[in-house]
Design a protein around this motif. Structure first.
Motif, PDB file in Angstrom:
ATOM      1  N   ALA A  34       5.712   9.936   0.995  1.00 14.60           N
ATOM      2  CA  ALA A  34       4.505  10.154   1.810  1.00 14.60           C
ATOM      3  C   ALA A  34       4.062   8.855   2.480  1.00 14.60           C
ATOM      4  CB  ALA A  34       3.386  10.719   0.932  1.00 14.60           C
ATOM      5  N   VAL A  35       4.143   7.752   1.740  1.00 15.42           N
ATOM      6  CA  VAL A  35       3.705   6.468   2.301  1.00 15.42           C
ATOM      7  C   VAL A  35       4.679   6.007   3.386  1.00 15.42           C
ATOM      8  CG1 VAL A  35       3.360   4.019   1.763  1.00 15.42           C
ATOM      9  CG2 VAL A  35       2.401   5.771   0.258  1.00 15.42           C
ATOM     10  N   LEU A  36       5.969   6.164   3.145  1.00 12.34           N
ATOM     11  CA  LEU A  36       6.958   5.754   4.146  1.00 12.34           C
ATOM     12  C   LEU A  36       6.837   6.619   5.403  1.00 12.34           C
ATOM     13  CD1 LEU A  36       9.265   3.800   4.760  1.00 12.34           C
ATOM     14  CD2 LEU A  36      10.863   5.443   3.761  1.00 12.34           C
ATOM     15  N   LYS A  37       6.535   7.896   5.212  1.00  9.62           N
ATOM     16  CA  LYS A  37       6.333   8.791   6.346  1.00  9.62           C
ATOM     17  C   LYS A  37       5.128   8.326   7.168  1.00  9.62           C
ATOM     18  CE  LYS A  37       5.999  13.749   7.323  1.00  9.62           C
ATOM     19  NZ  LYS A  37       4.577  14.034   7.629  1.00  9.62           N
ATOM     20  N   LEU A  38       4.057   7.980   6.469  1.00  8.30           N
ATOM     21  CA  LEU A  38       2.867   7.484   7.156  1.00  8.30           C
ATOM     22  C   LEU A  38       3.196   6.250   7.999  1.00  8.30           C
ATOM     23  CD1 LEU A  38      -0.249   7.257   7.595  1.00  8.30           C
ATOM     24  CD2 LEU A  38      -0.258   5.792   5.578  1.00  8.30           C
ATOM     25  N   SER A  44       0.433   1.179  14.774  1.00 11.26           N
ATOM     26  CA  SER A  44       0.205  -0.239  14.496  1.00 11.26           C
ATOM     27  C   SER A  44       0.067  -0.406  12.984  1.00 11.26           C
ATOM     28  CB  SER A  44      -1.047  -0.718  15.231  1.00 11.26           C
ATOM     29  OG  SER A  44      -2.128   0.125  14.941  1.00 11.26           O
ATOM     30  N   PRO A  45       0.124  -1.642  12.515  1.00 14.33           N
ATOM     31  CA  PRO A  45       0.073  -1.866  11.064  1.00 14.33           C
ATOM     32  C   PRO A  45      -1.213  -1.296  10.457  1.00 14.33           C
ATOM     33  CG  PRO A  45       0.623  -3.890  12.241  1.00 14.33           C
ATOM     34  CD  PRO A  45       0.242  -2.888  13.267  1.00 14.33           C
ATOM     35  N   VAL A  46      -1.116  -0.763   9.257  1.00 15.89           N
ATOM     36  CA  VAL A  46      -2.279  -0.175   8.600  1.00 15.89           C
ATOM     37  C   VAL A  46      -2.667  -0.981   7.362  1.00 15.89           C
ATOM     38  CG1 VAL A  46      -1.997   2.214   9.368  1.00 15.89           C
ATOM     39  CG2 VAL A  46      -0.774   1.432   7.334  1.00 15.89           C
ATOM     40  N   THR A  47      -3.961  -1.031   7.121  1.00 18.38           N
ATOM     41  CA  THR A  47      -4.464  -1.630   5.887  1.00 18.38           C
ATOM     42  C   THR A  47      -4.337  -0.607   4.763  1.00 18.38           C
ATOM     43  OG1 THR A  47      -6.705  -0.822   6.245  1.00 18.38           O
ATOM     44  CG2 THR A  47      -6.165  -2.966   7.207  1.00 18.38           C
ATOM     45  N   HIS A  48      -4.519  -1.103   3.544  1.00 14.28           N
ATOM     46  CA  HIS A  48      -4.500  -0.194   2.395  1.00 14.28           C
ATOM     47  C   HIS A  48      -5.596   0.866   2.564  1.00 14.28           C
ATOM     48  CE1 HIS A  48      -5.835   0.331  -2.039  1.00 14.28           C
ATOM     49  NE2 HIS A  48      -5.006   1.287  -1.717  1.00 14.28           N
ATOM     50  N   ALA A  49      -6.769   0.467   3.043  1.00 18.61           N
ATOM     51  CA  ALA A  49      -7.872   1.422   3.223  1.00 18.61           C
ATOM     52  C   ALA A  49      -7.514   2.490   4.248  1.00 18.61           C
ATOM     53  CB  ALA A  49      -9.138   0.680   3.647  1.00 18.61           C
ATOM     54  N   GLU A  50      -6.887   2.066   5.351  1.00 18.38           N
ATOM     55  CA  GLU A  50      -6.491   3.034   6.378  1.00 18.38           C
ATOM     56  C   GLU A  50      -5.427   3.994   5.848  1.00 18.38           C
ATOM     57  OE1 GLU A  50      -7.370   0.029  10.154  1.00 18.38           O
ATOM     58  OE2 GLU A  50      -5.341   0.260   9.365  1.00 18.38           O
ATOM     59  N   ALA A  51      -4.482   3.437   5.100  1.00 19.00           N
ATOM     60  CA  ALA A  51      -3.441   4.291   4.518  1.00 19.00           C
ATOM     61  C   ALA A  51      -4.069   5.292   3.559  1.00 19.00           C
ATOM     62  CB  ALA A  51      -2.397   3.436   3.793  1.00 19.00           C
ATOM     63  N   SER A  52      -5.010   4.846   2.758  1.00 17.40           N
ATOM     64  CA  SER A  52      -5.673   5.743   1.807  1.00 17.40           C
ATOM     65  C   SER A  52      -6.416   6.853   2.542  1.00 17.40           C
ATOM     66  CB  SER A  52      -6.660   4.967   0.928  1.00 17.40           C
ATOM     67  OG  SER A  52      -5.965   4.084   0.091  1.00 17.40           O
ATOM     68  N   ALA A  53      -7.095   6.473   3.628  1.00 20.48           N
ATOM     69  CA  ALA A  53      -7.856   7.462   4.391  1.00 20.48           C
ATOM     70  C   ALA A  53      -6.926   8.525   4.976  1.00 20.48           C
ATOM     71  CB  ALA A  53      -8.647   6.778   5.499  1.00 20.48           C
ATOM     72  N   ARG A  54      -5.756   8.068   5.445  1.00 23.07           N
ATOM     73  CA  ARG A  54      -4.825   9.019   6.058  1.00 23.07           C
ATOM     74  C   ARG A  54      -4.110   9.875   5.022  1.00 23.07           C
ATOM     75  NH1 ARG A  54      -2.127   8.608  10.761  1.00 23.07           N
ATOM     76  NH2 ARG A  54      -3.138   7.520  12.453  1.00 23.07           N
ATOM     77  N   LEU A  55      -4.066   9.381   3.802  1.00 16.48           N
ATOM     78  CA  LEU A  55      -3.349  10.128   2.761  1.00 16.48           C
ATOM     79  C   LEU A  55      -4.310  10.881   1.852  1.00 16.48           C
ATOM     80  CD1 LEU A  55      -0.634   7.446   1.962  1.00 16.48           C
ATOM     81  CD2 LEU A  55      -0.235   9.673   2.996  1.00 16.48           C
ATOM     82  N   THR A  56      -5.539  11.050   2.322  1.00 17.04           N
ATOM     83  CA  THR A  56      -6.488  11.874   1.577  1.00 17.04           C
ATOM     84  C   THR A  56      -5.903  13.271   1.431  1.00 17.04           C
ATOM     85  OG1 THR A  56      -8.296  10.642   2.567  1.00 17.04           O
ATOM     86  CG2 THR A  56      -8.867  12.725   1.540  1.00 17.04           C
ATOM     87  N   GLY A  57      -5.940  13.785   0.229  1.00 15.47           N
ATOM     88  CA  GLY A  57      -5.397  15.119   0.028  1.00 15.47           C
ATOM     89  C   GLY A  57      -3.955  15.089  -0.431  1.00 15.47           C
ATOM     90  N   SER A  58      -3.366  13.887  -0.502  1.00 17.94           N
ATOM     91  CA  SER A  58      -1.975  13.774  -0.945  1.00 17.94           C
ATOM     92  C   SER A  58      -1.875  13.815  -2.466  1.00 17.94           C
ATOM     93  CB  SER A  58      -1.380  12.452  -0.451  1.00 17.94           C
ATOM     94  OG  SER A  58      -2.021  11.361  -1.093  1.00 17.94           O
ATOM     95  N   GLY A  59      -3.020  13.707  -3.136  1.00 16.99           N
ATOM     96  CA  GLY A  59      -3.000  13.692  -4.592  1.00 16.99           C
ATOM     97  C   GLY A  59      -2.845  12.300  -5.176  1.00 16.99           C
ATOM     98  N   MET A  60      -2.631  11.287  -4.303  1.00 21.69           N
ATOM     99  CA  MET A  60      -2.498   9.910  -4.798  1.00 21.69           C
ATOM    100  C   MET A  60      -3.849   9.209  -4.760  1.00 21.69           C
ATOM    101  SD  MET A  60       0.967   8.296  -3.177  1.00 21.69           S
ATOM    102  CE  MET A  60       0.842   9.008  -1.544  1.00 21.69           C
ATOM    103  N   ASP A  61      -4.141   8.437  -5.794  1.00 23.99           N
ATOM    104  CA  ASP A  61      -5.365   7.646  -5.740  1.00 23.99           C
ATOM    105  C   ASP A  61      -5.072   6.319  -5.030  1.00 23.99           C
ATOM    106  OD1 ASP A  61      -4.076   6.039  -7.584  1.00 23.99           O
ATOM    107  OD2 ASP A  61      -5.150   6.872  -9.299  1.00 23.99           O
ATOM    108  N   HIS A  62      -6.138   5.545  -4.805  1.00 24.53           N
ATOM    109  CA  HIS A  62      -5.996   4.298  -4.046  1.00 24.53           C
ATOM    110  C   HIS A  62      -4.983   3.348  -4.680  1.00 24.53           C
ATOM    111  CE1 HIS A  62      -9.351   4.830  -1.187  1.00 24.53           C
ATOM    112  NE2 HIS A  62      -9.790   5.632  -2.135  1.00 24.53           N
ATOM    113  N   ALA A  63      -5.034   3.255  -5.991  1.00 25.18           N
ATOM    114  CA  ALA A  63      -4.153   2.305  -6.681  1.00 25.18           C
ATOM    115  C   ALA A  63      -2.688   2.709  -6.517  1.00 25.18           C
ATOM    116  CB  ALA A  63      -4.522   2.220  -8.159  1.00 25.18           C
ATOM    117  N   THR A  64      -2.424   4.011  -6.569  1.00 29.35           N
ATOM    118  CA  THR A  64      -1.053   4.502  -6.427  1.00 29.35           C
ATOM    119  C   THR A  64      -0.549   4.240  -5.010  1.00 29.35           C
ATOM    120  OG1 THR A  64      -1.562   6.222  -8.025  1.00 29.35           O
ATOM    121  CG2 THR A  64       0.434   6.517  -6.710  1.00 29.35           C
TER     122      THR A  64
END
Ligand SMILES: [Zn+2]
Ligand SMILES: [Zn+2]
Length: 155
Positions: A34-38, A44-64
């Motif tokens: 999921a992260v590699l797909k994102l 453009s490059p994404v921050t951890h916060a941006e990645a987390s926001a886009r992966l909401t609903g993926s079942g992964m928490d921020h740390a994962t």
């Protein structure tokens, strides 16, 4: 496996993503896929916060999500850059392993927008007697200025 370049909007299918991760030496877990797909989807490059926001609903928490970003970085599928604001941004690695300089980034000082620049947009020249640092690998170049949107808005 076809090389995918950011900018070309081709996002590999799940099987291809999994294969890329395995070839890099990691288990192709759903989270890493999921992260590699994102990273293939963003422009453009994404921050951890941006990645987390886009992966909401993926079942992964921020740390994962963070761990998956750093795992992909550790094996060379992704690169991370600090563009001068002390925030790591993650993106796909392009075919630049062999070059001294990673592709440069543009950082808008007005809105914070970040864009990847072509590798040859900035050239560094190591001059005789100058610092040897310019010959070392792993240099990062950042260009700061006003992005097109902000320039247009100020007119
Ligand atoms: Zn801007
Ligand atoms: Zn970039």
């Amino acid at each position: 496996v076809a090389k995918t370049v950011p900018g070309a909007r081709d996002v590999p299918d799940v099987g291809t993503l999994k294969e890329m991760i395995r070839e890099a030496g990691l288990k192709g877990t759903a989270g890493r896929i999921a992260v590699l797909k994102l990273l293939h989807e963003v422009r453009s490059p994404v921050t951890h916060a941006e990645a987390s926001a886009r992966l909401t609903g993926s079942g992964m928490d921020h740390a994962t999500i963070y761990r998956n970003l750093t795992d992909l970085t550790a094996v060379g599928l992704a690169v991370r850059s600090d563009l001068g604001d002390r925030v790591w941004r993650f993106e796909l690695r392009r075919g630049e392993r062999e070059h001294n300089v990673k592709h440069p980034h543009f950082h808008c000082s007005a809105c914070g927008a970040v864009a990847c620049l072509p590798e040859n947009a900035v050239t560094l020249k190591a001059t005789a007697g100058g610092p040897k640092a310019l010959r070392r690998k792993g240099l990062a170049v950042q260009v700061t200025g006003t992005c097109d949107d902000c320039a247009a808005a100020s007119h």
